[in-house]
Design a protein around this motif. Structure first.
Motif, PDB file in Angstrom:
ATOM      1  N   PHE A 114      14.282 -52.212 -82.954  1.00  0.00           N
ATOM      2  CA  PHE A 114      13.422 -51.986 -81.649  1.00  0.00           C
ATOM      3  C   PHE A 114      13.153 -50.939 -81.566  1.00  0.00           C
ATOM      4  CE2 PHE A 114      15.549 -56.867 -81.902  1.00  0.00           C
ATOM      5  CZ  PHE A 114      15.336 -57.358 -81.123  1.00  0.00           C
ATOM      6  N   LEU A 115      13.701 -50.028 -81.832  1.00  0.00           N
ATOM      7  CA  LEU A 115      13.317 -48.555 -81.128  1.00  0.00           C
ATOM      8  C   LEU A 115      11.880 -48.174 -81.878  1.00  0.00           C
ATOM      9  CD1 LEU A 115      14.970 -45.357 -80.569  1.00  0.00           C
ATOM     10  CD2 LEU A 115      14.881 -45.239 -82.445  1.00  0.00           C
ATOM     11  N   GLY A 116      11.392 -47.367 -80.694  1.00  0.00           N
ATOM     12  CA  GLY A 116      10.278 -47.518 -81.341  1.00  0.00           C
ATOM     13  C   GLY A 116       9.291 -45.956 -81.583  1.00  0.00           C
ATOM     14  N   LYS A 117       8.974 -45.078 -80.124  1.00  0.00           N
ATOM     15  CA  LYS A 117       8.215 -43.894 -80.323  1.00  0.00           C
ATOM     16  C   LYS A 117      10.321 -43.080 -80.229  1.00  0.00           C
ATOM     17  CE  LYS A 117       5.588 -40.223 -78.681  1.00  0.00           C
ATOM     18  NZ  LYS A 117       4.949 -39.703 -80.102  1.00  0.00           N
ATOM     19  N   CYS A 118      10.247 -41.479 -79.938  1.00  0.00           N
ATOM     20  CA  CYS A 118      11.655 -41.451 -80.316  1.00  0.00           C
ATOM     21  C   CYS A 118      11.503 -40.099 -80.537  1.00  0.00           C
ATOM     22  CB  CYS A 118      12.837 -42.132 -81.321  1.00  0.00           C
ATOM     23  SG  CYS A 118      14.873 -41.231 -81.291  1.00  0.00           S
ATOM     24  N   THR A 119      12.349 -38.831 -79.368  1.00  0.00           N
ATOM     25  CA  THR A 119      11.726 -37.750 -79.424  1.00  0.00           C
ATOM     26  C   THR A 119      13.495 -37.398 -79.227  1.00  0.00           C
ATOM     27  OG1 THR A 119      10.113 -37.327 -79.344  1.00  0.00           O
ATOM     28  CG2 THR A 119      11.510 -35.767 -78.507  1.00  0.00           C
ATOM     29  N   ILE A 120      14.518 -37.242 -80.030  1.00  0.00           N
ATOM     30  CA  ILE A 120      15.761 -35.888 -79.856  1.00  0.00           C
ATOM     31  C   ILE A 120      15.052 -34.350 -79.028  1.00  0.00           C
ATOM     32  CG2 ILE A 120      17.824 -35.273 -81.079  1.00  0.00           C
ATOM     33  CD1 ILE A 120      17.570 -38.066 -80.869  1.00  0.00           C
ATOM     34  N   SER A 121      15.363 -34.285 -78.263  1.00  0.00           N
ATOM     35  CA  SER A 121      14.651 -33.071 -76.986  1.00  0.00           C
ATOM     36  C   SER A 121      15.723 -32.261 -77.124  1.00  0.00           C
ATOM     37  CB  SER A 121      14.644 -33.766 -75.890  1.00  0.00           C
ATOM     38  OG  SER A 121      15.378 -34.627 -75.161  1.00  0.00           O
ATOM     39  N   ALA A 122      16.967 -31.713 -76.831  1.00  0.00           N
ATOM     40  CA  ALA A 122      18.073 -31.106 -76.430  1.00  0.00           C
ATOM     41  C   ALA A 122      19.314 -31.461 -77.050  1.00  0.00           C
ATOM     42  CB  ALA A 122      18.134 -31.265 -75.318  1.00  0.00           C
ATOM     43  N   ALA A 123      19.751 -30.152 -76.832  1.00  0.00           N
ATOM     44  CA  ALA A 123      21.162 -30.167 -77.614  1.00  0.00           C
ATOM     45  C   ALA A 123      21.835 -28.808 -76.521  1.00  0.00           C
ATOM     46  CB  ALA A 123      21.333 -29.484 -78.979  1.00  0.00           C
ATOM     47  N   HIS A 124      22.973 -29.052 -75.885  1.00  0.00           N
ATOM     48  CA  HIS A 124      23.557 -28.090 -74.712  1.00  0.00           C
ATOM     49  C   HIS A 124      24.683 -28.119 -74.938  1.00  0.00           C
ATOM     50  CE1 HIS A 124      20.193 -28.264 -72.327  1.00  0.00           C
ATOM     51  NE2 HIS A 124      19.678 -30.219 -72.290  1.00  0.00           N
ATOM     52  N   LYS A 125      25.624 -26.670 -75.335  1.00  0.00           N
ATOM     53  CA  LYS A 125      26.533 -26.225 -75.702  1.00  0.00           C
ATOM     54  C   LYS A 125      27.854 -26.881 -73.998  1.00  0.00           C
ATOM     55  CE  LYS A 125      29.869 -22.670 -76.457  1.00  0.00           C
ATOM     56  NZ  LYS A 125      29.941 -21.296 -77.287  1.00  0.00           N
ATOM     57  N   VAL A 126      28.236 -28.045 -74.118  1.00  0.00           N
ATOM     58  CA  VAL A 126      29.514 -28.194 -72.827  1.00  0.00           C
ATOM     59  C   VAL A 126      30.357 -27.513 -72.858  1.00  0.00           C
ATOM     60  CG1 VAL A 126      30.557 -30.067 -71.798  1.00  0.00           C
ATOM     61  CG2 VAL A 126      28.290 -30.187 -73.268  1.00  0.00           C
ATOM     62  N   ALA A 127      31.117 -26.968 -74.099  1.00  0.00           N
ATOM     63  CA  ALA A 127      32.587 -26.166 -74.024  1.00  0.00           C
ATOM     64  C   ALA A 127      32.777 -26.005 -75.620  1.00  0.00           C
ATOM     65  CB  ALA A 127      33.163 -27.421 -73.738  1.00  0.00           C
ATOM     66  N   GLU A 128      33.026 -24.541 -75.121  1.00  0.00           N
ATOM     67  CA  GLU A 128      34.259 -24.431 -76.861  1.00  0.00           C
ATOM     68  C   GLU A 128      35.412 -25.088 -76.836  1.00  0.00           C
ATOM     69  OE1 GLU A 128      35.326 -20.358 -76.939  1.00  0.00           O
ATOM     70  OE2 GLU A 128      33.371 -19.791 -76.407  1.00  0.00           O
ATOM     71  N   PHE A 182      31.557 -28.125 -78.595  1.00  0.00           N
ATOM     72  CA  PHE A 182      31.145 -29.305 -77.750  1.00  0.00           C
ATOM     73  C   PHE A 182      29.655 -29.461 -77.845  1.00  0.00           C
ATOM     74  CE2 PHE A 182      31.303 -32.324 -74.670  1.00  0.00           C
ATOM     75  CZ  PHE A 182      32.549 -33.456 -75.567  1.00  0.00           C
ATOM     76  N   TYR A 183      29.349 -30.365 -78.293  1.00  0.00           N
ATOM     77  CA  TYR A 183      28.003 -30.390 -77.451  1.00  0.00           C
ATOM     78  C   TYR A 183      27.119 -31.433 -77.130  1.00  0.00           C
ATOM     79  CZ  TYR A 183      27.230 -25.443 -80.864  1.00  0.00           C
ATOM     80  OH  TYR A 183      27.434 -24.399 -80.986  1.00  0.00           O
ATOM     81  N   ARG A 184      26.039 -31.842 -76.476  1.00  0.00           N
ATOM     82  CA  ARG A 184      25.766 -33.429 -76.214  1.00  0.00           C
ATOM     83  C   ARG A 184      24.323 -32.858 -76.104  1.00  0.00           C
ATOM     84  NH1 ARG A 184      27.677 -34.164 -70.404  1.00  0.00           N
ATOM     85  NH2 ARG A 184      29.261 -35.071 -72.035  1.00  0.00           N
ATOM     86  N   ILE A 185      23.901 -34.236 -77.028  1.00  0.00           N
ATOM     87  CA  ILE A 185      22.754 -34.374 -77.813  1.00  0.00           C
ATOM     88  C   ILE A 185      22.278 -34.991 -76.854  1.00  0.00           C
ATOM     89  CG2 ILE A 185      20.784 -34.830 -80.466  1.00  0.00           C
ATOM     90  CD1 ILE A 185      23.147 -31.994 -80.163  1.00  0.00           C
ATOM     91  N   GLN A 186      20.786 -34.548 -76.304  1.00  0.00           N
ATOM     92  CA  GLN A 186      20.137 -36.069 -76.227  1.00  0.00           C
ATOM     93  C   GLN A 186      18.990 -36.257 -76.659  1.00  0.00           C
ATOM     94  OE1 GLN A 186      21.752 -33.563 -71.252  1.00  0.00           O
ATOM     95  NE2 GLN A 186      19.788 -34.019 -70.826  1.00  0.00           N
ATOM     96  N   GLY A 187      18.091 -37.740 -76.072  1.00  0.00           N
ATOM     97  CA  GLY A 187      16.711 -38.123 -76.389  1.00  0.00           C
ATOM     98  C   GLY A 187      16.241 -39.406 -75.709  1.00  0.00           C
ATOM     99  N   VAL A 188      14.964 -39.191 -75.883  1.00  0.00           N
ATOM    100  CA  VAL A 188      14.246 -40.640 -75.317  1.00  0.00           C
ATOM    101  C   VAL A 188      13.474 -41.231 -76.076  1.00  0.00           C
ATOM    102  CG1 VAL A 188      12.423 -38.770 -75.163  1.00  0.00           C
ATOM    103  CG2 VAL A 188      12.861 -40.586 -73.265  1.00  0.00           C
ATOM    104  N   ALA A 189      13.204 -42.138 -75.883  1.00  0.00           N
ATOM    105  CA  ALA A 189      12.305 -43.459 -76.771  1.00  0.00           C
ATOM    106  C   ALA A 189      12.128 -44.813 -76.026  1.00  0.00           C
ATOM    107  CB  ALA A 189      13.542 -43.718 -77.516  1.00  0.00           C
ATOM    108  N   LEU A 190      11.171 -45.173 -77.073  1.00  0.00           N
ATOM    109  CA  LEU A 190      10.370 -46.134 -75.651  1.00  0.00           C
ATOM    110  C   LEU A 190      10.600 -47.502 -77.023  1.00  0.00           C
ATOM    111  CD1 LEU A 190       7.092 -45.129 -75.551  1.00  0.00           C
ATOM    112  CD2 LEU A 190       8.519 -45.161 -73.804  1.00  0.00           C
ATOM    113  N   PRO A 191      11.170 -48.950 -76.310  1.00  0.00           N
ATOM    114  CA  PRO A 191      11.160 -49.967 -77.397  1.00  0.00           C
ATOM    115  C   PRO A 191       9.933 -49.666 -78.289  1.00  0.00           C
ATOM    116  CG  PRO A 191      11.507 -50.506 -74.892  1.00  0.00           C
ATOM    117  CD  PRO A 191      11.087 -48.784 -74.544  1.00  0.00           C
ATOM    118  N   SER A 192       9.701 -50.702 -80.025  1.00  0.00           N
ATOM    119  CA  SER A 192       8.752 -51.091 -80.444  1.00  0.00           C
ATOM    120  C   SER A 192       7.447 -51.506 -80.001  1.00  0.00           C
ATOM    121  CB  SER A 192       9.128 -51.692 -81.526  1.00  0.00           C
ATOM    122  OG  SER A 192       9.511 -52.397 -81.419  1.00  0.00           O
ATOM    123  N   GLY A 193       6.582 -51.169 -79.831  1.00  0.00           N
ATOM    124  CA  GLY A 193       6.000 -52.035 -79.158  1.00  0.00           C
ATOM    125  C   GLY A 193       4.451 -51.190 -77.946  1.00  0.00           C
ATOM    126  N   PHE A 194       5.397 -50.579 -77.387  1.00  0.00           N
ATOM    127  CA  PHE A 194       5.106 -49.901 -75.834  1.00  0.00           C
ATOM    128  C   PHE A 194       4.676 -49.063 -76.270  1.00  0.00           C
ATOM    129  CE2 PHE A 194       8.162 -52.487 -74.712  1.00  0.00           C
ATOM    130  CZ  PHE A 194       8.190 -52.681 -72.550  1.00  0.00           C
TER     131      PHE A 194
END
Length: 338
Positions: free
Chosen positions: A264-278, A285-297
């Motif tokens: 069900f995962l369609g178009k997807c980009t992992i867009s950012a990695a933010h350092k949160v704390a040592e 400690f890092y926070r990885i972020q991304g955005v995606a569309l369902p398949s078929g969209f």
């Protein structure tokens, strides 16, 4: 060749052999932990199936296209996906999530327990909020699996948790710890993680759910520092039970529900990695972020680019304390908005 040159060459070869040995040992230890976790998952899954005993019949009233129909199914065995199989192949392919008795989101591969009404949800229903939240949560879960695949052992990757889905934030999230305090990922590295997400989608992996007792969960995650720390707080909120999900050989903790398959995962980009704390003397400690569309969209490049830029904005979910730990060791389910 001088003695000094020979010594340097001998020392370099020994160092290379030692590095290779350490890498193999790390791989072996990691593989062994994953294999054991999956063995325990399989054993408990079989035990629960064998414990069903007498099979009782239930009536599942399907509400939807092409028409409402009542199905006679097996209690604690039949799933919404099995119900979809009685309707059509299209229902099986399109249905990402089930809705029980008009209000309870239910995993497609989770056995039904009693007579109920059933709606099969896709991404085009008039009220998409439940299935969108399940999709966002599944993207975070898949991101954990992709990160495990993408990082080499020497990075010291440890999965922490993923906050509950917040669609308004513009990104799905997974938190990790790395044995470096200054990781600044390149575009190539982010593309490599995105590619792992796409590979998982192409594999069409079924997403399985299993509820287990806390002691079994502790055994399964005893080699995972952060999961072990989170489990007591999770179990305290759920009468000693812990909900696990699996795709492929990747197992993690989540309250769910999730969509039925990685496909069900369609178009997807992992867009950012933010350092949160040592984290300790050498890690962070890092926070990885991304955005995606369902398949078929379908979305044009410019519009999706806007979503990508929005998803890079640092996401700050509420992160309450786990007993005896600071806020960085939060329970992944206690931060969930669902």
């Amino acid at each position: 060749m001088s003695a000094a040159t020979k010594l340097h060459k001998t020392s370099w070869c020994a160092l290379r052999q030692l590095q290779q040995y350490r890498t193999k040992a790390t791989l072996s230890g990691s593989s062994a932990s994953i294999a054991k976790r999956n063995d325990l998952f399989n054993q408990e899954q079989r035990r629960q199936r064998d414990a069903v005993g007498r099979i009782d019949k239930i009536e599942v009233r399907y509400l939807g296209l092409p028409e409402d129909v009542t199905l006679v199914m097996n209690s604690n065995i039949s799933t919404p996906y099995n119900c979809a199989q009685h309707l059509s192949e299209g229902h099986c392919k399109r249905s990402a999530l089930a809705l029980i008795d008009g209000s309870v989101p239910w995993d497609m591969h989770r056995p039904l327990q009693e007579s109920c009404t059933l709606q099969l949800l896709n991404f085009h229903v008039s009220e998409p909020h439940p299935v969108n939240k399940a999709f966002w949560r599944t993207c975070s879960f898949m991101l954990g699996a992709a990160l495990n695949r993408a990082f080499k052992p020497e990075a010291g990757l440890q999965l922490h948790s993923f906050p509950g889905p917040n669609i308004k934030s513009g990104s799905f999230v997974h938190d990790i710890v790395l044995q470096t305090q200054n990781w600044q990922p390149t575009k190539e590295e982010m593309r490599a993680i995105s590619a792992e997400m796409v590979k998982l989608a192409a594999q069409d992996l079924r997403i399985e759910r299993l509820d287990v007792q806390q002691d079994l969960a502790q055994e399964m995650f005893k080699d995972s520092k952060y999961k072990s720390e989170q489990l007591p707080s999770i179990a305290q909120q759920t009468q000693g039970r812990v909900t696990l999900y699996r795709l492929g050989d990747h197992i993690d903790i989540s309250r769910g529900p999730m969509v039925g398959s990685t496909s069900f995962l369609g178009k997807c980009t992992i867009s950012a990695a933010h350092k949160v704390a040592e984290e300790g003397a050498a890690g962070a400690f890092y926070r990885i972020q991304g955005v995606a569309l369902p398949s078929g969209f379908q979305l044009n490049h410019v519009a999706f680019g806007v979503l990508e830029e929005r998803s890079k904005k640092p996401y700050h979910p509420p992160r309450p304390k786990t007993k005896g730990k600071d806020k960085r060791h939060s329970d992944p389910r206690s931060t969930s908005s669902s």
